[in-house]
Scaffold this motif. Structure first.
Motif, PDB file in Angstrom:
ATOM      1  N   ALA A   1     -15.465  69.887  26.167  1.00 33.23           N
ATOM      2  CA  ALA A   1     -14.902  68.703  25.855  1.00 33.23           C
ATOM      3  C   ALA A   1     -15.518  67.822  24.780  1.00 33.23           C
ATOM      4  O   ALA A   1     -16.874  67.714  25.103  1.00 33.23           O
ATOM      5  CB  ALA A   1     -14.503  67.912  26.887  1.00 33.23           C
TER       6      ALA A   1
ATOM      7  N   TRP B   1     -14.780  63.045  16.532  1.00 30.90           N
ATOM      8  CA  TRP B   1     -15.076  63.721  17.789  1.00 30.90           C
ATOM      9  C   TRP B   1     -16.428  64.559  17.650  1.00 30.90           C
ATOM     10  O   TRP B   1     -16.475  65.365  16.782  1.00 30.90           O
ATOM     11  CB  TRP B   1     -14.106  64.496  18.190  1.00 30.90           C
ATOM     12  CG  TRP B   1     -12.585  63.959  18.318  1.00 30.90           C
ATOM     13  CD1 TRP B   1     -11.927  63.537  17.544  1.00 30.90           C
ATOM     14  CD2 TRP B   1     -12.206  63.171  19.745  1.00 30.90           C
ATOM     15  NE1 TRP B   1     -10.714  62.695  18.070  1.00 30.90           N
ATOM     16  CE2 TRP B   1     -11.039  62.614  19.545  1.00 30.90           C
ATOM     17  CE3 TRP B   1     -12.554  63.266  21.093  1.00 30.90           C
ATOM     18  CZ2 TRP B   1     -10.001  62.006  20.531  1.00 30.90           C
ATOM     19  CZ3 TRP B   1     -11.827  62.598  22.183  1.00 30.90           C
ATOM     20  CH2 TRP B   1     -10.568  62.135  21.707  1.00 30.90           C
TER      21      TRP B   1
ATOM     22  N   GLU C   1     -16.445  64.226  22.621  1.00 33.77           N
ATOM     23  CA  GLU C   1     -16.206  62.775  22.803  1.00 33.77           C
ATOM     24  C   GLU C   1     -16.109  62.082  21.386  1.00 33.77           C
ATOM     25  O   GLU C   1     -16.505  62.744  20.466  1.00 33.77           O
ATOM     26  CB  GLU C   1     -17.559  62.570  23.393  1.00 33.77           C
ATOM     27  CG  GLU C   1     -17.877  62.942  24.846  1.00 33.77           C
ATOM     28  CD  GLU C   1     -16.964  62.686  25.802  1.00 33.77           C
ATOM     29  OE1 GLU C   1     -16.472  61.309  25.675  1.00 33.77           O
ATOM     30  OE2 GLU C   1     -16.674  63.315  26.760  1.00 33.77           O
TER      31      GLU C   1
ATOM     32  N   ASP D   1      -5.376  68.082  22.146  1.00 30.65           N
ATOM     33  CA  ASP D   1      -4.326  67.604  23.184  1.00 30.65           C
ATOM     34  C   ASP D   1      -3.997  69.012  24.026  1.00 30.65           C
ATOM     35  O   ASP D   1      -2.645  69.163  24.191  1.00 30.65           O
ATOM     36  CB  ASP D   1      -3.330  66.978  22.592  1.00 30.65           C
ATOM     37  CG  ASP D   1      -3.770  65.584  22.117  1.00 30.65           C
ATOM     38  OD1 ASP D   1      -4.784  64.873  22.796  1.00 30.65           O
ATOM     39  OD2 ASP D   1      -3.307  65.219  21.077  1.00 30.65           O
TER      40      ASP D   1
ATOM     41  N   THR E   1     -10.966  69.486  22.280  1.00 25.15           N
ATOM     42  CA  THR E   1     -11.764  70.590  22.963  1.00 25.15           C
ATOM     43  C   THR E   1     -12.269  71.601  21.745  1.00 25.15           C
ATOM     44  O   THR E   1     -11.570  72.179  21.303  1.00 25.15           O
ATOM     45  CB  THR E   1     -11.030  71.488  23.930  1.00 25.15           C
ATOM     46  OG1 THR E   1     -10.544  70.554  25.004  1.00 25.15           O
ATOM     47  CG2 THR E   1     -12.104  72.354  24.922  1.00 25.15           C
TER      48      THR E   1
ATOM     49  N   ARG F   1      -7.219  64.112  22.908  1.00 20.20           N
ATOM     50  CA  ARG F   1      -8.350  64.815  23.737  1.00 20.20           C
ATOM     51  C   ARG F   1      -8.597  66.240  22.489  1.00 20.20           C
ATOM     52  O   ARG F   1      -7.621  66.511  21.929  1.00 20.20           O
ATOM     53  CB  ARG F   1      -7.902  65.693  24.837  1.00 20.20           C
ATOM     54  CG  ARG F   1      -7.844  64.590  25.916  1.00 20.20           C
ATOM     55  CD  ARG F   1      -7.443  65.497  27.465  1.00 20.20           C
ATOM     56  NE  ARG F   1      -6.216  66.216  27.111  1.00 20.20           N
ATOM     57  CZ  ARG F   1      -5.178  65.874  27.288  1.00 20.20           C
ATOM     58  NH1 ARG F   1      -4.781  64.564  27.445  1.00 20.20           N
ATOM     59  NH2 ARG F   1      -4.058  66.583  27.163  1.00 20.20           N
TER      60      ARG F   1
END
Length: 584
Positions: free
Chosen positions: A23, A34, A25, A51, A14, A12
């Motif tokens: 967030a 991302w 993608e 993360d 952010t 993940r």
């Protein structure tokens, strides 16, 4: 505004921008990338959390207002209005380069303060200033070689706007700007790249630890990161060339070497921008393939520093013979003659310092002389001495030898480079200094410096403390020296020699093979011919009779008064003196 980051190991990502969390993608077109959008403008602070971990600066950050560990800031390059909008660039052939450290060129240690002194550099006759690294590093003062955030500018110097104002002023004065960039390692403090991806690899090791990942898994993105950073300096800041630090530490086993890829990208950008751009490498290998064009099977880098010329000249002037000077000191004028005619001294010969054969011969018919930079002093050769002595301190009782160093540097076949203050025989040292904010790292650097020189017999108390603010203060130039003797005389000498280099086409002739040298090791004189120009130096304490031939000659410049050669063809030079003559 669109944000993106390469983080192939994260589950993940952010974006935290101006306090708001977004967030990101995965990018379906680019594995490991991302992307996402957020409201932002010039100056907006942001970072990435991987993360749900801490917020980290952007690896491609254009600005770090609070230092390497702080949040990144958005930079809108279009907001700056360039005054020198008609700048067409300055190519490397025919150049005279001036190496400059922003933090000690003036006591203020900023781009704006340095820009106010650029008229001195332009009046000297220099064509390009070469800035030591300006990427963010810990603290306020340092050499810059422990930088991080390879797309950003050190905030205490003035940040992105300060650098643009400096470049703008340089271009207004007709000066090109070269920037020293460090791709072979990043500083230990503030380096968050390993958290994002495989920017480094244990496959190879360097003096600074794991190597930058140029050939292992994930290296495509790392190479793009470095190439993109280089092009950003040339495009967004209108820099004219880059000096690449220690390229011998760029370990790359891929079929297409990173330097070949970089030189191709720079050449393509030059064509798009319609102005000359170039790369100058620092290399320890004496491998002519580095500066051979790609079309001829080389890596296509446009020039490189030539330490062999420096080492030969330094030993001839000072008599020092320690370390890598040993091979040059056995017959320093012979070594100097070899570099003046062949470029490299070690061209496959045995190096006692390395305990093996070293280098490869230059093809003098294919490699123009301007592709080698020649110098009597650099930040490395001064600052890596225990006490940071310039030649003007080592030879303080021999101003004539300093004049000889100048004439050999500025009339040799190579692109000459000066280190700031050299032109007036600055009385200030240039020492190694740091400003690490991590106490453990600061102490490790301090003790490491002392251990290094203790091995060469230097007592610890005689090695300046790099963390002491006084070490940096001692290293700042004192421009008032220029108005006082003997500094003023040396400054006039440099100005005259640089003017001669611009006036006499033979002094910028790219044909390295056209240089003819004669010398007498015992009498300590050396003379060389470049077209119709004759250069003679007498490094000995007593007068010397230097054979130049009986054809009519005219003295173009002389440190001490001399007469042209008479019927016997001998130029009579006083001890520790030199002259440049025109003898068609």
């Amino acid at each position: 505004m669109q944000f993106e980051v390469w983080a192939p190991q994260a589950g993940r990502v952010t974006l935290v921008c101006d306090g708001a969390r977004h967030a990101l993608e995965p990018d379906p077109q680019r594995p490991g990338w991302w992307t996402g959008e957020a409201a932002a403008q010039d100056g907006s602070r942001y970072g990435f959390a991987l993360d749900d971990g801490p917020v980290l600066p952007d690896p491609r950050s254009r600005r770090q207002p609070d230092g390497p560990d702080g949040p990144s800031a958005v930079v809108d390059h279009s907001r700056y209005t360039w005054r020198s909008s008609g700048w067409a660039g300055r190519p490397l052939p025919g150049a005279v380069v001036y190496e400059l450290h922003v933090g000690t060129f003036t006591r203020e240690g900023t781009f704006d303060a340095a820009a106010e002194r650029l008229e001195h550099v332009a009046d000297l006759g220099v064509t390009h200033v070469e800035l030591m690294p300006v990427c963010p590093f810990p603290g306020r003062h340092g050499w810059g070689y422990e930088g991080v955030s390879l797309w950003a500018v050190h905030e205490p110097y003035g940040g992105p706007l300060g650098l643009k104002r400096f470049v703008d002023r340089a271009h207004e004065l007709g000066l090109g700007v070269v920037l020293d960039v460090v791709h072979n390692h990043l500083g230990p403090s503030g380096n968050h790249l390993p958290r994002f991806g495989p920017y480094f690899t244990d496959t190879h090791h360097t003096p600074w630890g794991p190597a930058v990942n140029l050939d292992a898994r994930g290296s495509d993105e790392v190479r793009d990161f470095l190439v993109g950073s280089a092009l950003a300096w040339l495009r967004d800041y209108r820099i004219d060339g880059l000096r690449l630090d220690a390229v011998h530490a760029l370990v790359d086993t891929r079929a297409r070497h990173f330097l070949e890829e970089l030189s191709a990208a720079v050449d393509a950008l030059a064509e798009r921008l319609g102005r000359p751009l170039f790369l100058i490498a620092e290399s320890d290998r004496n491998d002519p393939r580095l500066i051979t064009p790609r079309a001829e099977g080389g890596l296509g880098v446009h020039a490189q520093w030539n330490d062999d010329f420096h080492h030969a000249l330094h030993t001839a002037l000072t008599g020092e013979s320690q370390g890598y000077y040993a091979d040059f000191a056995r017959a320093p004028l012979a070594a100097l003659a070899k570099t003046l005619t062949g470029g490299f001294f070690h061209d496959g010969t045995y190096s006692s310092f390395r305990g093996r054969r070293h280098g490869r011969p230059l093809d003098r018919t294919r490699v123009p002389a301007h592709r080698l930079l020649g110098y009597a002093q650099t930040h490395d050769q001064i600052g890596n001495r225990a006490r940071g002595e310039r030649l003007s301190l080592l030879l303080k009782d021999s101003p004539g030898l300093l004049a000889c160093a100048a004439v050999l540097t500025l009339t040799a076949p190579f692109t000459p480079m000066l280190f700031m203050g050299e032109e007036w025989a600055a009385g200030t040292p240039w020492q190694f200094f740091t400003d690490h904010t991590d106490p453990e790292l600061a102490e490790a650097v301090r003790q490491g410096r002392r251990r290094e020189f203790a091995a060469h017999g230097w007592p610890a108390e005689e090695v300046p403390d790099p963390q002491d603010a006084a070490t940096r203060e001692r290293s700042c130039l004192d421009f008032s020296e220029r108005e006082r003797e003997p500094h003023a005389r040396m400054l006039r000498w440099y100005r005259r020699l640089i003017a001669l280099r611009h006036e006499q086409p033979d002094l910028t002739d790219p044909d390295l093979a056209d240089t003819r040298v004669a010398y007498d090791e015992q009498a300590r004189w050396l003379a060389f011919r470049r077209g119709d120009v004759r250069v003679a130096v007498n490094l000995g304490a007593g007068p010397a009779a230097v054979p130049l031939g009986s054809r009519p000659a005219r003295v173009l410049a002389a440190w001490d008064p001399v007469q042209p050669p008479g019927a016997d063809g001998l130029l009579r030079l006083p001890g520790q003196s030199c002259a440049v003559l025109l003898q068609p």
